[in-house]
Design an enzyme around this catalytic site. Structure first.
Site, PDB file in Angstrom:
ATOM      1  N   ARG A  18      33.218  30.743  43.041  1.00 32.67           N
ATOM      2  CA  ARG A  18      33.764  30.932  44.384  1.00 32.67           C
ATOM      3  C   ARG A  18      32.746  30.485  45.426  1.00 32.67           C
ATOM      4  O   ARG A  18      33.093  29.973  46.475  1.00 32.67           O
ATOM      5  CB  ARG A  18      34.118  32.407  44.615  1.00 32.67           C
ATOM      6  N   HIS A  63      34.438  40.504  45.806  1.00 33.25           N
ATOM      7  CA  HIS A  63      35.518  39.920  45.016  1.00 33.25           C
ATOM      8  C   HIS A  63      34.872  38.934  44.060  1.00 33.25           C
ATOM      9  O   HIS A  63      34.418  37.881  44.461  1.00 33.25           O
ATOM     10  CB  HIS A  63      36.470  39.192  45.973  1.00 33.25           C
ATOM     11  N   ASP A 111      42.527  42.614  42.779  1.00 37.66           N
ATOM     12  CA  ASP A 111      41.683  42.988  41.639  1.00 37.66           C
ATOM     13  C   ASP A 111      42.208  44.248  40.946  1.00 37.66           C
ATOM     14  O   ASP A 111      42.242  44.323  39.713  1.00 37.66           O
ATOM     15  CB  ASP A 111      40.226  43.193  42.100  1.00 37.66           C
ATOM     16  N   ARG A 125      45.293  43.375  38.902  1.00 37.58           N
ATOM     17  CA  ARG A 125      44.968  42.773  37.598  1.00 37.58           C
ATOM     18  C   ARG A 125      44.561  43.859  36.602  1.00 37.58           C
ATOM     19  O   ARG A 125      45.025  43.890  35.457  1.00 37.58           O
ATOM     20  CB  ARG A 125      43.842  41.749  37.771  1.00 37.58           C
TER      21      ARG A 125
END
Ligand code: APR
Length: 311
Positions: free
Chosen positions: A88, A175, A148, A151
């Site tokens: 990221r 994140h 998150d 998930r």
């Protein structure tokens, strides 16, 4: 009248707009993209879905920020998605420039919006948006924890063979790989998950959650959109309905958890004024250590951004 603008009509933005249209809580959803016809086309397509699925939300799209005038809420998904092999953080300078220019353009037409940032690297992009906006830190925050935890909840539901609806969870931190899952705060309809699952299994699920984004990048060749788009929409709905939902969001901490001036995931109460409260959990020392480690990683990249002169 309530109005929301979603900037970026790619996979995440278009999904978010579509979920918002179905929720039928905003009068107007606007899609903005540098590729104006793409935004216009996706808005029109979602509008043509209205008679089939039965909603009244009006949708428009284009590249002109005048379309976004007087939005109550803005969701920023503009940016370049992560490709296989990219972290990221590789995305930082490209996406920071995009997020800063999007923020400046939006503020020409809306004085005091609530902005939900979705572009990655999330925590740092939220910081970039807040800094470029000059808005209160109650009004600029990021979507990460809702995704998150989703998930994590989905993996747990699969393992326990229960409905994902019955799994509640909280996590903190950045994140990405340094996120801080909190099994103590995970329940299945109120039953602590630790009573229902072996520690090794739970640890494996936590590890899978940490790399949940990467798992999808490897499968699809680009980053995820259904769950991220829906997660951002859920936050916007909580705000416009003034629901005071408690979600993990990326927010600027101001001394909470002994952290200052850093955007990182924390439980908050979301309502019509944005972040109405940062909820303070009584973290144990090892949990706090993980949070501090995660915040330090975010801070390092934010400082890097300050040095890049993108503002
Ligand atoms: N202004 C407006 N839109 C822009 C700009 C800009 N300056 N720069 C890029 N865009 C648009 C692109 O034209 C594209 O349509 O942003 C959109 C991004 O869409 P996708 O490439 O499909 O990416 P997506 O999967 O939606 O992810 C967007 O969200 O989850 C994060 O990591 C992800 O940072 C990424 C972002």
């Amino acid at each position: 009248m309530s109005k929301i603008t979603v900037v970026g009509a790619g996979n995440v933005g278009a999904t978010c707009a579509n979920v918002l249209a179905h929720a039928d809580v905003f009068n107007e959803v606007v899609l903005i993209d540098i590729q104006g016809d793409l935004a216009k086309g996706k808005a029109l397509d979602t509008w043509q879905q209205a008679p089939v699925d039965g909603y009244s939300t009006r949708l428009t799209g284009g590249s002109d920020y005048a379309l976004s005038a007087n939005s109550d809420i803005v969701v920023i998904t503009a940016g370049v998605p992560r490709k296989p092999g990219m972290t990221r953080d590789d995305l930082i300078s490209t996406n920071a420039k995009i997020v800063v220019s999007v923020t400046q353009n939006l503020l020409k037409f809306t004085k005091n919006p609530i902005i939900i940032v979705v572009s990655n690297p999330l925590d740092v992009m939220t910081y970039a948006c807040w800094k470029a906006s000059g808005l209160s830190d109650k009004r600029v925050f990021g979507m990460a924890g809702v995704l998150d935890t989703a998930r994590y909840r989905a993996f747990l539901a699969e393992e326990l063979d229960v409905s994902p609806k019955d799994i509640q969870a909280m996590l903190m931190g950045g994140h990405g790989d340094t996120m801080v899952p909190l099994p103590r705060y995970t329940t299945v309809s109120g039953i602590p998950v630790t009573e229902l699952i072996k520690k090794e299994k739970l640890d494996a699920i936590i590890e899978r959650t940490k790399f949940g984004g990467g798992e999808l990048v490897n499968l699809m060749g680009t980053s995820a959109w259904y769950a991220p788009g829906a997660a951002a929409a859920q936050m916007a709905i909580a705000i416009i309905k003034d629901e005071k939902r408690v979600y993990p969001c990326c927010v600027r901490l101001n001394g909470q958890y002994k952290l200052k001036d850093v955007f990182v995931g924390s439980p908050v109460k979301l309502g019509r004024k944005g972040v109405q409260e940062i909820i303070k959990l009584r973290l144990k020392k090892d949990e706090l250590d993980l949070l501090h480690k995660s915040a330090a990683a975010v801070k390092e990249v934010s400082d890097l951004l300050d040095g890049m002169k993108v503002f």
